[in-house]
Design a protein around this motif. Structure first.
Motif, PDB file in Angstrom:
ATOM      1  N   VAL A  67      16.309  42.975   0.041  1.00 21.97           N
ATOM      2  CA  VAL A  67      16.253  44.231  -1.170  1.00 21.97           C
ATOM      3  C   VAL A  67      17.890  44.594  -0.975  1.00 21.97           C
ATOM      4  O   VAL A  67      18.298  44.803  -1.990  1.00 21.97           O
ATOM      5  N   ILE A  68      18.842  44.495  -0.016  1.00 22.57           N
ATOM      6  CA  ILE A  68      20.075  44.602  -0.446  1.00 22.57           C
ATOM      7  C   ILE A  68      21.109  42.950  -1.210  1.00 22.57           C
ATOM      8  O   ILE A  68      21.529  43.790  -2.397  1.00 22.57           O
ATOM      9  N   VAL A  69      20.080  42.272  -1.350  1.00 30.14           N
ATOM     10  CA  VAL A  69      20.444  41.058  -2.057  1.00 30.14           C
ATOM     11  C   VAL A  69      19.883  41.544  -3.112  1.00 30.14           C
ATOM     12  O   VAL A  69      21.404  41.420  -4.343  1.00 30.14           O
ATOM     13  N   SER A  70      19.432  42.253  -3.746  1.00 32.34           N
ATOM     14  CA  SER A  70      18.486  42.089  -4.952  1.00 32.34           C
ATOM     15  C   SER A  70      19.240  44.019  -5.651  1.00 32.34           C
ATOM     16  O   SER A  70      19.469  43.837  -6.619  1.00 32.34           O
ATOM     17  N   PHE A  71      19.567  44.667  -4.664  1.00 36.44           N
ATOM     18  CA  PHE A  71      20.460  45.666  -5.489  1.00 36.44           C
ATOM     19  C   PHE A  71      21.467  45.355  -5.566  1.00 36.44           C
ATOM     20  O   PHE A  71      22.745  46.298  -6.457  1.00 36.44           O
ATOM     21  N   LEU A  72      22.329  44.722  -4.552  1.00 38.09           N
ATOM     22  CA  LEU A  72      23.721  44.448  -5.087  1.00 38.09           C
ATOM     23  C   LEU A  72      23.951  43.244  -6.297  1.00 38.09           C
ATOM     24  O   LEU A  72      25.139  43.918  -7.071  1.00 38.09           O
ATOM     25  N   ALA A  73      22.623  42.738  -6.298  1.00 36.35           N
ATOM     26  CA  ALA A  73      22.974  41.714  -7.779  1.00 36.35           C
ATOM     27  C   ALA A  73      22.678  42.555  -9.253  1.00 36.35           C
ATOM     28  O   ALA A  73      23.042  42.137  -9.917  1.00 36.35           O
ATOM     29  N   ALA A  74      21.846  43.976  -8.536  1.00 42.86           N
ATOM     30  CA  ALA A  74      22.072  44.837  -9.826  1.00 42.86           C
ATOM     31  C   ALA A  74      22.787  44.903 -10.331  1.00 42.86           C
ATOM     32  O   ALA A  74      23.312  45.419 -11.387  1.00 42.86           O
ATOM     33  N   SER A  75      24.101  44.976  -9.575  1.00 47.82           N
ATOM     34  CA  SER A  75      24.720  46.221  -9.357  1.00 47.82           C
ATOM     35  C   SER A  75      26.328  45.290 -10.430  1.00 47.82           C
ATOM     36  O   SER A  75      26.720  45.770 -11.421  1.00 47.82           O
ATOM     37  N   SER A  76      26.568  44.135 -10.282  1.00 43.69           N
ATOM     38  CA  SER A  76      26.857  43.272 -10.615  1.00 43.69           C
ATOM     39  C   SER A  76      26.652  42.832 -11.621  1.00 43.69           C
ATOM     40  O   SER A  76      27.183  42.242 -12.370  1.00 43.69           O
ATOM     41  N   ALA A  77      24.802  43.006 -12.096  1.00 42.55           N
ATOM     42  CA  ALA A  77      24.111  41.766 -12.774  1.00 42.55           C
ATOM     43  C   ALA A  77      24.866  42.382 -14.333  1.00 42.55           C
ATOM     44  O   ALA A  77      25.162  41.259 -14.953  1.00 42.55           O
ATOM     45  N   PRO A  78      25.699  43.916 -14.616  1.00 41.11           N
ATOM     46  CA  PRO A  78      25.907  44.363 -16.240  1.00 41.11           C
ATOM     47  C   PRO A  78      27.145  43.472 -16.578  1.00 41.11           C
ATOM     48  O   PRO A  78      27.594  43.935 -17.001  1.00 41.11           O
TER      49      PRO A  78
ATOM     50  N   ALA B  38      25.090  39.985   3.911  1.00 42.12           N
ATOM     51  CA  ALA B  38      24.082  39.792   2.512  1.00 42.12           C
ATOM     52  C   ALA B  38      24.896  40.829   0.752  1.00 42.12           C
ATOM     53  O   ALA B  38      24.657  40.526   0.051  1.00 42.12           O
ATOM     54  N   PRO B  39      25.662  41.318   1.358  1.00 43.62           N
ATOM     55  CA  PRO B  39      26.379  42.336  -0.326  1.00 43.62           C
ATOM     56  C   PRO B  39      26.502  41.781  -1.111  1.00 43.62           C
ATOM     57  O   PRO B  39      26.848  41.146  -2.296  1.00 43.62           O
ATOM     58  N   GLY B  40      28.043  40.223  -0.101  1.00 44.66           N
ATOM     59  CA  GLY B  40      28.311  39.260  -0.941  1.00 44.66           C
ATOM     60  C   GLY B  40      27.929  38.080  -1.411  1.00 44.66           C
ATOM     61  O   GLY B  40      28.239  38.015  -2.919  1.00 44.66           O
ATOM     62  N   LEU B  41      26.901  38.061  -1.091  1.00 42.21           N
ATOM     63  CA  LEU B  41      25.162  36.791  -1.506  1.00 42.21           C
ATOM     64  C   LEU B  41      24.698  37.382  -2.800  1.00 42.21           C
ATOM     65  O   LEU B  41      24.680  37.245  -4.395  1.00 42.21           O
ATOM     66  N   GLY B  42      24.538  39.129  -2.954  1.00 41.76           N
ATOM     67  CA  GLY B  42      23.985  39.520  -3.997  1.00 41.76           C
ATOM     68  C   GLY B  42      25.025  39.475  -4.367  1.00 41.76           C
ATOM     69  O   GLY B  42      24.526  39.644  -6.651  1.00 41.76           O
ATOM     70  N   THR B  43      25.899  40.192  -4.152  1.00 37.28           N
ATOM     71  CA  THR B  43      27.383  40.221  -5.827  1.00 37.28           C
ATOM     72  C   THR B  43      27.162  38.732  -6.692  1.00 37.28           C
ATOM     73  O   THR B  43      27.664  38.733  -7.926  1.00 37.28           O
TER      74      THR B  43
ATOM     75  N   VAL C  80      30.250  34.953  -2.929  1.00 35.78           N
ATOM     76  CA  VAL C  80      30.142  33.775  -2.753  1.00 35.78           C
ATOM     77  C   VAL C  80      31.361  32.932  -1.517  1.00 35.78           C
ATOM     78  O   VAL C  80      30.805  32.859  -0.126  1.00 35.78           O
ATOM     79  N   VAL C  81      32.667  32.791  -1.603  1.00 30.76           N
ATOM     80  CA  VAL C  81      32.922  32.843  -0.127  1.00 30.76           C
ATOM     81  C   VAL C  81      33.058  33.790   0.800  1.00 30.76           C
ATOM     82  O   VAL C  81      33.237  32.970   1.508  1.00 30.76           O
ATOM     83  N   SER C  82      33.245  35.201   0.175  1.00 27.21           N
ATOM     84  CA  SER C  82      32.868  36.424   1.424  1.00 27.21           C
ATOM     85  C   SER C  82      31.824  35.598   2.181  1.00 27.21           C
ATOM     86  O   SER C  82      31.815  36.127   3.455  1.00 27.21           O
ATOM     87  N   ALA C  83      30.687  35.361   1.391  1.00 31.06           N
ATOM     88  CA  ALA C  83      29.707  35.091   2.444  1.00 31.06           C
ATOM     89  C   ALA C  83      29.456  34.633   3.387  1.00 31.06           C
ATOM     90  O   ALA C  83      29.168  34.387   4.100  1.00 31.06           O
TER      91      ALA C  83
END
Length: 438
Positions: free
Chosen positions: A35-46, A155-160, A273-276
């Motif tokens: 869920v964290i991954v998808s939320f942060l992925a959505a935040s960086s998608a735009p 998770a935030p790094g992976l999602g972003t 990704v390096v962060s994660a």
């Protein structure tokens, strides 16, 4: 009215739970991390889509940073108002509501026809993200405290990273990119909402839900010293994330001489990704050592990127970005691991929300200021160099604060092991357990 006997209520509860078939704790943990991954992925998608929006709707660079800044402000508002709610009403209700709001934001994005609609979508997305971050992070810690602490940093790094790169490829190679990426995320959120409804609640309900909605910045005494040590580092590393989320795409396309959306999202992807990876690599090190490592890598990485911008050297820029990614992951992990293990179960969501408030302040405020400078100052490249210099200065200030405060002292009831401080439950005979263990 006849009330059912206690044994009847117990039997009914057992039948309800059996019919719901709750997800096992280990699987629930990974679901929550997703869920964290998808939320942060959505935040960086735009991010890779801003150039497309700019071409279609004819706005300037300052509008891009305003959209970025509005999201950060909305996240802060969600954290401030809703960040402690799950400590009172439970994790599941907050998460299901936040996921539903995030799905609504995806629909708003996919139908946006101008800057106004884009801003509304960003606000809904930010509020739901702010509500979810504390709840989902605390839920992971309820299931497994040590692994949950690391997952909150990983998770935030992976999602972003995922959102930025996948969105770039969608924009570049698939039809209708301003619809496709959001509809794909909508399907993910729908599946996650159903799955979260099947997990067991991890905390007991406590009174004070309405009172928790009143914005208040209050730290439990046990974590105050640790938070004061960690907050400057968290602010500095997320200021770097703000740079890559706002100015990074345009700067990279300028350096490589390409309009490709993949290039626009690649910088944030490399950083994240390096962060994660660095979070996993350093998870066994002392939290304070990890913070020092983060500050050093952040300064070195940003210095390399500044040299790369001055020389117009894309390869050196991405090398500096990778080094800075170590700084981002290490600094954020060190801060999280310094503070969260000192919290009790019914404090976790509020404290984690406060740490994310520091993070989003670091990400939002410098990025919006930089957007104004791009338009009204010296342009993209000089502003990027100035922003990088500010990030280095913030990192050095964080280092000074860390050295002055020294190692945070654990509160009573906390042991310090090789991996960092760990909470030792202390319960009197009159106290009841504060979390359900299933």
């Amino acid at each position: 009215m006849n009330h059912p006997a206690p044994h009847e209520r117990t039997a009914r509860t057992a039948r309800t739970r059996a019919s719901r078939r709750p997800i096992p704790p280990r699987a629930a943990f990974y679901l929550l991390a997703s869920v964290i991954v998808s939320f942060l992925a959505a935040s960086s998608a735009p991010t890779p889509l801003y150039a497309t929006y700019q071409a279609e709707w004819g706005f300037t660079s300052i509008t891009t940073t305003i959209v970025f800044g509005v999201y950060a402000i909305a996240v802060l508002s969600g954290l401030l108002v809703l960040g402690k709610l799950s400590d009172h009403v439970g994790r599941r209700p907050v998460l299901i509501t936040a996921i539903a709001a995030q799905a609504a934001a995806m629909l708003l994005f996919s139908t946006a026809g101008g800057v106004g609609e884009l801003l509304v979508a960003r606000v809904v997305q930010g509020l739901s993200t702010g509500a979810a971050l504390g709840a989902v992070g605390a839920a992971m810690m309820d299931i497994n405290r040590s692994r949950g602490t690391v997952a909150n940093a990983f998770a935030p790094g992976l999602g972003t990273a995922t959102g930025s790169l996948v969105s770039g490829f969608v924009v570049q190679y698939l039809p209708a990119p301003t619809h496709t990426v959001y509809l794909g995320l909508l399907a993910v959120f729908a599946a996650q909402a159903v799955a979260v409804a099947l997990i067991d609640e991890t905390v007991t309900k406590e009174p004070g839900a309405l009172a928790s909605l009143v914005p208040e910045i209050r730290l439990p005494r046990a974590v105050r010293g640790a938070t004061l040590s960690a907050a400057p580092v968290i602010f500095a590393v997320w200021a770097l994330a703000g740079f890559y989320g706002s100015l990074g795409p345009a700067l990279i396309r300028t350096l490589v001489g390409s309009t490709s959306a993949v290039w626009g999202g690649l910088g944030l992807f490399v950083l994240a990704v390096v962060s994660a990876v660095s979070v996993l690599a350093l998870r066994q090190s002392q939290a304070t050592t990890v913070m020092y490592t983060g500050i050093g890598a952040l300064v070195a990485g940003v210095a390399l990127t500044l040299v790369a911008v001055d020389l117009s050297a894309p390869a050196l820029f991405f090398l500096g970005t990778a080094v800075a990614g170590v700084g981002f992951g290490s600094g954020f992990q060190g801060g999280i691991r310094t503070v969260l293990p000192l919290t009790r179960p019914h404090e976790s969501s509020g404290v984690l929300s406060l740490l994310f408030m520091v993070a989003y302040l670091g990400m939002g405020v410098p990025a919006v200021a930089a957007g104004a400078l791009v338009v009204h100052g010296g342009g993209l490249v000089p502003t990027s160099e100035e922003y990088g210099a500010v990030v280095i200065a913030l990192a050095l200030l964080a280092l000074a604060a860390l050295l002055l405060r020294g190692r945070p002292q654990p509160a009573p009831g906390v042991l310090v092991a090789s991996g960092g401080p760990q909470t030792v439950p202390v319960r009197t005979e009159q106290e009841e357990p504060t979390a359900q263990t299933r």
